[in-house]
Design an enzyme around this catalytic site. Structure first.
Site, PDB file in Angstrom:
ATOM      1  N   CYS A 134       6.016  -0.017  -0.483  1.00  0.00           N
ATOM      2  CA  CYS A 134       5.150  -0.162  -1.658  1.00  0.00           C
ATOM      3  C   CYS A 134       5.168   1.163  -2.413  1.00  0.00           C
ATOM      4  O   CYS A 134       6.014   2.015  -2.175  1.00  0.00           O
ATOM      5  CB  CYS A 134       3.734  -0.560  -1.255  1.00  0.00           C
ATOM      6  SG  CYS A 134       2.828   0.714  -0.361  1.00  0.00           S
ATOM      7  N   ALA A 135       4.244   1.346  -3.334  1.00  0.00           N
ATOM      8  CA  ALA A 135       4.254   2.549  -4.170  1.00  0.00           C
ATOM      9  C   ALA A 135       3.875   3.798  -3.386  1.00  0.00           C
ATOM     10  O   ALA A 135       4.539   4.838  -3.488  1.00  0.00           O
ATOM     11  CB  ALA A 135       3.327   2.371  -5.362  1.00  0.00           C
TER      12      ALA A 135
END
Length: 375
Positions: free
Chosen positions: A73-74
């Site tokens: 994810c980020a």
């Protein structure tokens, strides 16, 4: 037993060693399409987190049964929840990338390029998630750092480990795609900071002018670093010839592409400089020089030894952008095919000039995304 999180260093080693890697990227589709982890042996699947939450059972058949699944994810936060969802659905070999794409963007992997003729050593620092390349030249206990990233601790730790004192720091041009660590590193170590004066658009700090023909000695005059003016990406772009063996081209010439001339909004004015550097000035040099760029665009540009490099004469044979004989055709190819500009490039330029001082979180956000220096 749950798997330990995968660190970005471990992931980088897997990719460089060409190990099979399966990534489940749960960011939004547009974020994934704009910037994702790739590699020759990387298989990547994008299932946004909202979709994963609503249908884990639909995702399971798309996952491998014979290798671990690494959730990305980020920032490494929602990926932990993603792992929980997958484990609850019966997926066993699953964990997440610690720190996510933010950590991936900042990871730097040092690789030895060569021993120098004078007795020194040359190292290339791959910022693999961003496509940035920086360098350390070492000789007689002294070091020079070229095109440093903002993570200056990486260079200081490396120097300490190798018993080196950083004496010189160079920026080959005013960077627009990433925040330079050059001036900061020079201040932190007491090193001399070199910068091309033609790129001084109002720098808020002092520097030693890196002009054409400037020679900098490293160690007991063991290694010479020579400046070679090579405008085109910027008006001040200056290459460095190290030990008469290596040509550090900054963002002018890459292995499979060339530097874009428009990041200061002056593509039409600088494209002729770019052509002259590539088609005239570099041809005056020994074609046996090994080109070491400051960026790479594709993972395929990384050689089996983990470095990004190629002989100058090989690039004149293999790089399509060096095969355009007609000047007007070259102009159109370069100026008509410019990719999107790097994220926050104007703010990055101002930061690199010392005109603004964003905090660390702001600096990270400014650099999100791939490098876009090539055309």
């Amino acid at each position: 037993m749950a798997m330990e999180p995968l660190t970005v260093k471990e992931l980088a080693q897997k990719i460089l060693n060409k190990e099979d890697v399966f990534l489940l990227d749960i960011r939004k589709e547009e974020d994934y399409e704009g910037w994702a982890i790739d590699g020759e042996t990387v298989q990547s699947l994008n299932i946004p987190f909202t979709q994963l939450k609503n249908g884990v059972e639909d995702v399971k058949p798309k996952l491998p049964n014979d290798q671990p699944v690494y959730v990305v994810c980020a920032k490494g936060i929602s990926s932990q929840k993603g792992v929980e969802l997958l484990e609850e659905a019966g997926v066993e070999d699953v964990t997440y990338l610690k720190g996510g794409m933010t950590a991936w963007s900042e990871h730097i992997e040092p690789v030895k390029v060569a021993n120098l003729k004078g007795g020194g050593e040359l190292y290339q620092f791959l910022r693999i998630g961003k496509g940035c390349l920086s360098y350390v030249v070492a000789a007689d206990g002294e070091a020079a750092v070229i095109d440093a990233n903002r993570m200056t601790g990486e260079y200081k730790s490396f120097a300490e480990e190798k018993g080196l004192t950083i004496k010189h720091v160079f920026d080959t041009h005013l960077h627009a795609d990433h925040i330079s660590g050059g001036k900061t590193l020079a201040d932190e170590t007491g090193a001399n900071y070199w910068f091309p004066p033609k790129d001084d658009e109002g720098l808020e700090f002092d520097y030693s002018p890196l002009k054409d023909g400037t020679d900098v000695q490293l160690g007991n005059q063991t290694v010479t670093i020579s400046a070679f003016y090579s405008p085109g990406h910027t008006i001040g772009s200056t290459s460095l010839i190290v030990d008469q063996q290596f040509l550090m081209t900054g963002d002018i010439l890459f292995v499979e592409s060339i530097g874009r001339p428009d990041l200061a909004g002056k593509a039409d004015a600088w494209v002729d400089d770019l052509r002259k550097t590539l088609y005239d000035r570099y041809k005056e040099l020994s074609q046996e020089l090994i080109v070491l760029p400051s960026h790479f665009g594709k993972m395929e540009e990384i050689n089996d030894d983990g470095t990004v490099q190629a002989k100058l004469d090989e690039l004149y044979s293999n790089n399509d952008r060096l095969q355009v004989n007609d000047a007007e055709e070259f102009r159109h190819i370069v100026t008509d095919n410019l990719p999107p500009q790097p994220n926050s490039h104007e703010q990055i330029r101002k930061t690199n000039m010392g005109k603004q001082e964003p905090d660390q979180d702001e600096r990270r956000e400014m650099e999100v995304g791939p490098n876009r220096c090539a055309v």
